[in-house]
Design an enzyme around this catalytic site. Structure first.
Site, short mmCIF file in Angstrom:
data_model
loop_
_atom_site.label_atom_id
_atom_site.label_comp_id
_atom_site.label_asym_id
_atom_site.label_seq_id
_atom_site.Cartn_x
_atom_site.Cartn_y
_atom_site.Cartn_z
N ASP A 284 0.87 -1.18 0.00
CA ASP A 284 0.00 0.00 0.00
C ASP A 284 0.90 1.22 0.00
OD1 ASP A 284 -2.24 1.81 0.43
OD2 ASP A 284 -3.35 0.09 1.19
N HIS B 216 0.89 1.75 -3.35
CA HIS B 216 -0.20 2.55 -3.93
C HIS B 216 0.22 3.98 -4.15
CE1 HIS B 216 -3.69 -0.29 -2.54
NE2 HIS B 216 -2.81 -0.89 -3.31
#
Length: 470
Positions: free
Chosen positions: A291, A325
């Protein structure tokens, strides 16, 4: 025509002006044009003094620990920390070997030091992370599983050394609790119902001490979470296979994260997430995460507004960011606001890196986000280079318009981007004072979108070798 003057899709290199956007372009030097107060970054770093410790060691094997990857060393580590704390502080030393343990709770004046070749491997049985502690999860306070390494209202604490913290999370432990299409597994429970209930409790104003979400609610614990602590050093260690966020200081002051390697490709494996913290230095770290690499946060929705503590005075420099991300990210749990973020001399690149610089919020999260600066950074391969998104997750579904202002990206070089800009404010609450200066995007499939910006500066910016002017 009105739609086009309000929104620029940038599919060509000459974008139309944005409605309400005072766009200017001058030939002055970057030093003259840049309004970024970079001298404040040096002042912030000067204020952040890492803790020091007494010169005495408490070796966990002297308290009964065995590095055989079989013996439960939880009580031995607890005893070593207690002895160190009672003696006025020092180092709790983890020697070479693999030591199995449950949660570790640090106390003031204790430096948990891992020798090269030392591993603290954490059990994955959730019941070992009880009793509940006061913690924060996705920006909401509650009583839940203990983080793997936790400290509450302590001062002068550290985790140092060349060793490894191994959460042992994988496709069959912790990660399936995410419960989404990618990570959910037949026969495994999901966090969804508990998450929905917790967020509803927070919106209803249930006191956090009455929000009990331990056993049976499937909240994956953060790896390292100092909570309401002061003077924190996390240096040189490697952290792998985290259940959830890796480094998550909350409501802390004077935090140094230096030379740390963070590798975890599970769901929500954010690398370093300072929440509602003041004076934080993140430097020389390596991120390869599932992430966001770094995500600056300050609480979610009503709970974030209840605490009302921004994250402020953050310096991020000389870090390497691979998969994730986002590289340097602000949000999405940002309801308490953020100010004074300085990111410089960082590198980012991976076919799996989705965004370089990212701000994510919406009219449910809100927040005052101001004085956010990036300079002298390089991006290799990224899907979206610059993202400022007011429509994240719930989108425009609330009554708390975010304020985003005084944002500057300068001297940024990007080799390959799927899309350069994805910048979307609200028509009623535009992004204010946004500056891109001396930026080169060498190859981009799509220049992207800039929408609803007031006072936009684009100076000496090129895309695919051609000057770009808004």
């Amino acid at each position: 025509m009105n739609k086009l003057t309000r929104r620029s899709t940038l599919k060509g290199l000459a974008a139309l002006p944005l409605a309400g956007c005072a766009t200017h372009h001058t030939s002055q030097s970057t030093v003259q044009n840049s309004a970024a107060p970079w001298h404040l970054a040096d002042e912030i770093v000067a204020q952040i003094t890492p803790p020091t410790f007494r010169d005495q060691d408490f070796i966990i094997t002297d308290f009964g620990a065995r590095g055989d990857d079989r013996t439960d060393c939880s009580e031995a580590i607890k005893s070593a920390i207690a002895a160190c704390h009672s003696a006025g502080g020092g180092r709790v030393v983890v020697p070479t070997g693999t030591f199995l343990t449950g949660p570790i709770h640090l106390k003031s004046n204790v430096n948990l030091h891992l020798h090269d070749g030392a591993t603290l491997a954490f059990y994955t049985d959730p019941k070992r992370f009880l009793p509940e502690v006061f913690t924060r999860w996705e920006g909401v306070e509650f009583m839940g599983y203990s983080p793997l390494i936790y400290a509450y209202e302590q001062s002068n604490i550290a985790i140092t050394g060349k060793g490894t913290l191994d959460g042992r999370a994988n496709e069959t432990t912790w990660w399936p609790w995410k419960g989404n299409k990618e990570w959910g597994k037949p026969g495994f429970p999901s966090q969804k119902d508990g998450r929905d209930q917790l967020f509803a409790d927070a919106e209803a104003g249930v006191p956090p001490e009455e929000r009990h979400y331990g056993d049976g609610f499937y909240f994956r614990p953060p790896f390292v979470q100092p909570y309401r602590c002061q003077n924190i050093l996390i240096e040189d260690i490697t952290i792998v296979a985290a259940p959830f966020w890796l480094l998550n200081p909350v409501l802390c002051e004077n935090v140094t994260v230096r030379g740390v390697t963070l590798k975890s490709l599970g769901p929500n494996s954010d690398g370093c997430d300072p929440e509602s913290c003041k004076n934080v230095l993140i430097e020389g770290c390596h991120f390869d995460t599932g992430d966001d690499c770094i995500a600056i946060k300050s609480g979610r929705n009503a709970d974030g507004r209840r605490i009302n503590t921004p994250t402020e005075n953050i310096v991020i420099r000389h870090c390497e960011m691979l998969a994730g991300h986002g590289g340097v990210v602000i949000g999405s749990e940002i309801s308490g606001g953020v100010r004074n973020v300085f990111a410089e001399h960082n590198t980012m690149s991976s076919p799996d890196l989705e965004r370089g610089f990212r701000i994510k919020t919406n009219s449910v999260r809100g927040g005052l986000l101001e004085h956010l600066y990036m300079r002298n950074c390089t991006i290799g391969t990224v899907k979206n280079a610059i993202v400022i998104n007011f429509y994240y997750e719930e989108g425009d579904a609330g009554n708390f318009d975010p304020t985003v202002r005084h944002v500057e990206v300068s001297n940024l070089t990007c080799e390959n981007a799927g899309q350069v800009f994805r910048v979307r404010g609200f028509d009623r609450a535009p992004i204010t004072d946004l500056r891109f200066i001396d930026c080169e995007f060498k190859h981009a499939d799509n220049p992207g979108v800039i929408e609803n910006v007031d006072k936009l500066t684009i100076e000496n910016v090129s895309i695919n070798g051609k000057p770009f002017k808004a």
